[in-house]
Design an enzyme around this catalytic site. Structure first.
Site, short mmCIF file in Angstrom:
data_model
loop_
_atom_site.label_atom_id
_atom_site.label_comp_id
_atom_site.label_asym_id
_atom_site.label_seq_id
_atom_site.Cartn_x
_atom_site.Cartn_y
_atom_site.Cartn_z
N ASN A 50 12.12 -6.81 5.98
CA ASN A 50 11.34 -5.59 6.57
C ASN A 50 11.95 -4.86 7.66
O ASN A 50 11.06 -3.69 8.11
CB ASN A 50 9.70 -6.42 6.59
CG ASN A 50 9.33 -6.91 4.54
OD1 ASN A 50 8.26 -7.43 5.75
ND2 ASN A 50 9.59 -5.88 4.19
N ASP B 278 1.98 -8.86 -1.94
CA ASP B 278 2.45 -7.62 -1.79
C ASP B 278 1.66 -6.27 -2.88
O ASP B 278 0.64 -6.47 -3.22
CB ASP B 278 3.53 -7.67 -3.30
CG ASP B 278 4.26 -7.05 -3.24
OD1 ASP B 278 4.81 -5.66 -2.29
OD2 ASP B 278 5.37 -7.22 -4.24
C1 FPP Z 1 4.09 -6.12 1.28
O1 FPP Z 1 3.48 -4.24 1.26
C2 FPP Z 1 3.07 -6.17 2.12
C3 FPP Z 1 4.24 -6.50 3.32
C4 FPP Z 1 5.28 -5.83 3.53
C5 FPP Z 1 3.84 -7.07 4.83
C6 FPP Z 1 1.94 -7.56 4.06
C7 FPP Z 1 1.38 -7.40 5.36
C8 FPP Z 1 0.24 -7.16 5.63
C9 FPP Z 1 -0.59 -8.25 4.64
C10 FPP Z 1 -0.57 -7.11 7.36
C11 FPP Z 1 -0.03 -8.10 7.89
C12 FPP Z 1 -0.29 -9.39 8.43
C13 FPP Z 1 -0.80 -10.05 9.55
C14 FPP Z 1 -0.84 -11.40 9.07
C15 FPP Z 1 -0.83 -9.26 10.84
P1 FPP Z 1 4.25 -3.32 0.63
O2 FPP Z 1 3.93 -2.29 2.02
O3 FPP Z 1 5.61 -4.26 0.23
O4 FPP Z 1 3.96 -2.60 -0.38
P2 FPP Z 1 4.25 -1.99 -1.81
O5 FPP Z 1 5.06 -2.84 -2.55
O6 FPP Z 1 3.14 -1.28 -2.48
O7 FPP Z 1 4.69 -1.16 -1.31
#
Ligand code: FPP
Length: 250
Positions: free
Chosen positions: A68, A20
């Site tokens: 998501n 996250d």
């Molecule tokens: C949360 O950050 C993360 C995600 C929704 C997806 C995690 C994805 C990756 C690390 C990249 C893709 C992975 C692969 C293996 C291709 P957020 O966007 O919710 O962060 P925030 O809470 O700070 O907005």
């Protein structure tokens, strides 16, 4: 090559990570959310190799939740493209480290262009046994349970099983994670104390480790700190400390 800074006595067999903070990292650096996810993939690559060297056998990464799909269309598309690019450009990482790739989640919902590469990568790495990387994609714990109940109801109706067969072990066999042990440790980056629908059935006895570090900044040292924390925990599984002591001294 094993990481000598980690005692091999009680390394979690299965580590789950709720990655996250990509969005907050991007905001902090004046970049787009997709650039944050891009940087998140760089961390994934580092952590997969480090986890293997620390002796972890199963690493589950929460890469895209069922929820998501509700994000803006350009972000969803960007994440799916990132998945495809990662698997195409970095498949050598799996080969170099003998890491098997698998997935949990609702595969049918993943767009064909990304699913095709995912299936190809799973196929190409299926004989490796040093570590299994499990990507949770289009995954939601409640959705996983719903799909398991549907499957079980069908088996009951078709008389492939009876109600008296239902027990915890049998339920686990209907889950996407049927081939893996329950996670011993779950790490969540970026400071939120939530499980966000990640492995609810499987994590009832998991230790949790929450760090304020945003996922793109998460390092090998942060992983080491989480494992050291885990190694100092006493896992009682409902028993008392005294019972556990008696078992280890007898
Ligand atoms: C949360 O950050 C993360 C995600 C929704 C997806 C995690 C994805 C990756 C690390 C990249 C893709 C992975 C692969 C293996 C291709 P957020 O966007 O919710 O962060 P925030 O809470 O700070 O907005």
């Amino acid at each position: 090559m094993i990481d000598v800074n980690i005692s091999q006595n009680s390394v979690p067999k299965h580590l789950g990570i709720i990655m996250d903070g990509n969005g907050r990292w991007a905001q902090k650096h004046g970049k787009s959310r997709i650039e944050g996810h891009n940087q998140g993939v760089e961390t994934v690559k580092k952590i997969v190799v480090a986890a293997k060297h620390m002796g972890i056998k199963y690493l589950s990464l929460y890469a895209f939740s069922e929820e998501n799909w509700k994000r803006p269309e350009f972000e969803v598309k960007g994440l799916m493209e990132l998945l495809k690019t990662f698997l195409e450009a970095d498949l050598h990482m799996f080969h170099d480290n003998k890491v098997k790739l698998e997935m949990i989640g609702n595969k049918e919902k993943i767009p064909f262009f990304a699913r095709k590469v995912l299936e190809h990568s799973i196929q190409k790495t299926k004989n490796y046994d040093e570590m299994t990387l499990i990507l949770a994609l289009s995954y939601g714990g409640r959705d996983e349970l719903k799909r398991a109940f549907e499957h079980m109801a069908k088996d009951l109706l078709d008389q492939r099983m009876s109600i008296s067969d239902i027990n915890e072990k049998c339920i686990s066999k209907y889950l996407d994670t049927k081939d893996y042990p329950d996670p011993d440790l779950i790490i969540r980056s970026s400071g939120e104390f939530r499980s966000s629908n990640f492995l609810p059935w499987q994590s009832v006895y998991s230790e949790y480790y929450v760090t304020d570090v945003l996922w793109p900044d998460f390092s090998e040292n942060d992983l080491r700190a989480a494992l050291t924390h885990y190694q100092n925990r006493e896992r009682r599984f409902g028993k008392t400390s005294e019972q556990l002591q008696a078992r280890t001294t007898s």
